[in-house]
Design an enzyme around this catalytic site. Structure first.
Site, PDB file in Angstrom:
ATOM      1  N   GLY A   1       0.565  -1.233  -0.038  1.00 23.07           N
ATOM      2  CA  GLY A   1       0.260  -0.062  -0.304  1.00 23.07           C
ATOM      3  C   GLY A   1       0.805   1.111   0.035  1.00 23.07           C
ATOM      4  O   GLY A   1       0.256   2.348  -0.632  1.00 23.07           O
ATOM      5  N   ASP A   2       2.081   1.458   0.613  1.00 21.41           N
ATOM      6  CA  ASP A   2       3.125   2.505   0.562  1.00 21.41           C
ATOM      7  C   ASP A   2       3.692   2.525  -0.521  1.00 21.41           C
ATOM      8  O   ASP A   2       3.639   3.600  -1.112  1.00 21.41           O
ATOM      9  CB  ASP A   2       4.076   2.138   1.881  1.00 21.41           C
ATOM     10  CG  ASP A   2       3.332   2.180   3.352  1.00 21.41           C
ATOM     11  OD1 ASP A   2       2.631   3.379   3.432  1.00 21.41           O
ATOM     12  OD2 ASP A   2       3.389   1.207   3.937  1.00 21.41           O
ATOM     13  N   CYS A   3       3.952   1.322  -1.169  1.00 25.63           N
ATOM     14  CA  CYS A   3       4.591   1.288  -2.456  1.00 25.63           C
ATOM     15  C   CYS A   3       3.433   2.210  -3.507  1.00 25.63           C
ATOM     16  O   CYS A   3       3.776   2.946  -4.516  1.00 25.63           O
ATOM     17  CB  CYS A   3       4.779   0.053  -2.785  1.00 25.63           C
ATOM     18  SG  CYS A   3       5.702  -0.051  -4.587  1.00 25.63           S
TER      19      CYS A   3
END
Length: 480
Positions: free
Chosen positions: A268-270
């Site tokens: 999700g951060d990516c």
């Protein structure tokens, strides 16, 4: 195709400012082959322990992987975990700190065979008000990514974020314990579970078990209207993402480029970091979601967090030079690390690829067969112009990289701005460098660079009668 990545050499860009809650992530890794004698729980034989910045710290590190300047606005204190995060942030990330009353949260996972067995959390504190450094960072942002982990950092600067959303793209990765996005956010990125929760009683537009892309798009449209956001991308894990807008029944479904059964932690951060970079460079939300879906899928496929080099092992010599205009993208770095970790061969090839033709395709397919991944190094527009003269390139670098990225034999694409890719190759350090045409290996300046680390240079022929110049000549003759 394991995914494609690109890096731009378009010059100086305003930084991405990442605002959110930093954690210290701790992974204890090992194997579990037996149960404990006193309880039916697995016994993990510890093989390694790794620590890295988590939460907004991970998002900032991922946003900086293509050489872009990143400013991280987060609350850090005087505790050991805060000191560890400060020391482990990569060189491309600059801190603008909020005060922290308490200690930094620590998230510890125990993994057996690469799979999480248990997680336990400790620490926590309250972020204080922003100071001059935080205000200046947000004023000079090219885009803002809010990585909200429900610990209060976004709430502490909410007024500044609302002002920023009126000037630059804001990507908001929401959290169930956090506040709603500020009005005007360009893109909000809840996952499907979060979208259902945020919608509440309206989460099931067609029935309790409706899991169709259309149902997810209706939830996204509802949230876009409720949050007054320009668009909402509901991420669906290995199935991709759905992009929706308020009061619009024309959603965009972006499937994942490939399915991967890996650890999704950090995906999700990516996704959010990649989307913020695309929007910062002037891309549309549809462009951002397409690139972000591809990047997140490749991230998981390459091993996720386990594929990232240990933060404590990072040294200035291994980091891209600050002056390098076209460092390889994070996806290319992740790909190289993953291939080398399993003893594979990294192959790189290069060229302008201005008008892609059958000769190019055969060359790239042949190059891919010489190893376990293929990274294509592409001349920037300025580089092509210097080499080929006025009127070239016919296609911009963005278009050329996009076409190459769509080839099944290409795993990553990286742009460089110099006349030759020598500097880029020294950062990539491929095992094999492949060039197409009628060159001699001894005439290639890149060959000397490959010898520095024991690499090999190969020359592969193009198909006879296929060339960009000939295609251009024929097209011109048909219009004259």
């Amino acid at each position: 195709m394991t995914g494609a990545a690109s890096a731009s050499a378009s010059g100086a860009r305003r930084p991405i400012v990442v605002v959110g809650d930093v954690l210290l992530d701790r992974d204890v890794e090992g194997d579990a082959t037996r149960l404990a004698p006193d309880a039916p729980v697995p016994v993990v034989e510890v093989a390694a322990e790794r620590r890295r910045p988590g939460g907004a710290g991970l998002a900032a590190a991922l946003a900086a992987r293509d050489g872009r300047a990143v400013v991280l606005v987060a609350a850090l204190g005087g505790d050991e975990a805060s000191a560890a995060v400060r020391a482990m942030l990569p060189p491309g990330v600059r801190l603008a700190e909020l005060p922290l009353d308490g200690s930094l949260p620590v998230k510890s996972r125990v993994l057996a065979g690469g799979r999480p067995v248990v997680r336990f959390d400790s620490g926590g504190g309250t972020p204080g008000p922003p100071g001059p450094a935080v205000r200046e960072a947000l004023r000079s942002a090219g885009a803002v990514l809010v990585a909200d982990y429900g610990q209060g950092a976004a709430a502490a600067v909410r007024e500044l974020l609302a002002e920023a959303a009126r000037r630059v793209p804001v990507v908001w990765d929401p959290h169930p314990r956090g506040l709603p996005p500020v009005p005007g956010a360009r893109l909000v990125t809840p996952n499907e579970r979060e979208a259902r929760m945020f919608c509440g009683p309206d989460a099931r537009p067609h029935g309790e078990d409706d899991d169709s892309p259309h149902a997810h798009s209706r939830r996204g449209a509802l949230l876009a209207e409720r949050w007054r956001a320009a668009s909402v991308a509901v991420t669906l894990g290995g199935r991709g993402a759905v992009l929706a807008r308020a009061n619009c029944d024309d959603p965009l479904y972006v499937p994942a480029v490939a399915g991967h059964d890996g650890d999704p932690c950090g995906a999700g951060d990516c996704f959010a970091a990649t989307a913020a970079g695309v929007l910062a460079d002037g891309g549309l939300p549809s462009d951002a979601v397409g690139r972000a879906t591809e990047a997140a899928t490749c991230f998981v496929g390459a091993g996720g967090l386990a594929s990232l080099a240990p933060w404590r092992d990072r040294s200035p010599a291994s980091a891209p030079a600050a002056s390098a205009p076209a460092a390889p993208t994070g996806d290319a770095r992740t790909l190289i690390e993953a291939v080398r970790s399993r003893g594979g061969t990294v192959v790189a090839a290069g060229g302008c690829f201005d008008l892609l033709h059958a000769g190019h395709v055969q060359f790239l397919e042949d190059a891919r067969r010489t190893g376990d991944c293929l990274i294509v190094c592409v001349n920037s527009d300025a580089s092509v112009r210097r080499l080929k003269g006025r009127g070239r390139p016919f296609n911009t670098a963005a278009d050329r990289l996009r076409v190459l990225s769509g080839l099944g034999c290409v795993d990553a694409v990286v742009e460089f701005d110099e006349d030759t890719p020598e500097a880029l190759l020294r950062r990539l350090r491929p095992d094999v460098w492949v060039k197409g045409g009628d060159y001699s290996v001894r005439d290639l300046p890149e060959a000397a660079a490959l010898r520095e680390w024991g690499g090999q240079t190969l020359v592969l022929p193009y198909l006879d009668g296929r060339s960009t110049t000939e295609l251009a000549r024929r097209a011109a003759s048909m219009t004259s």
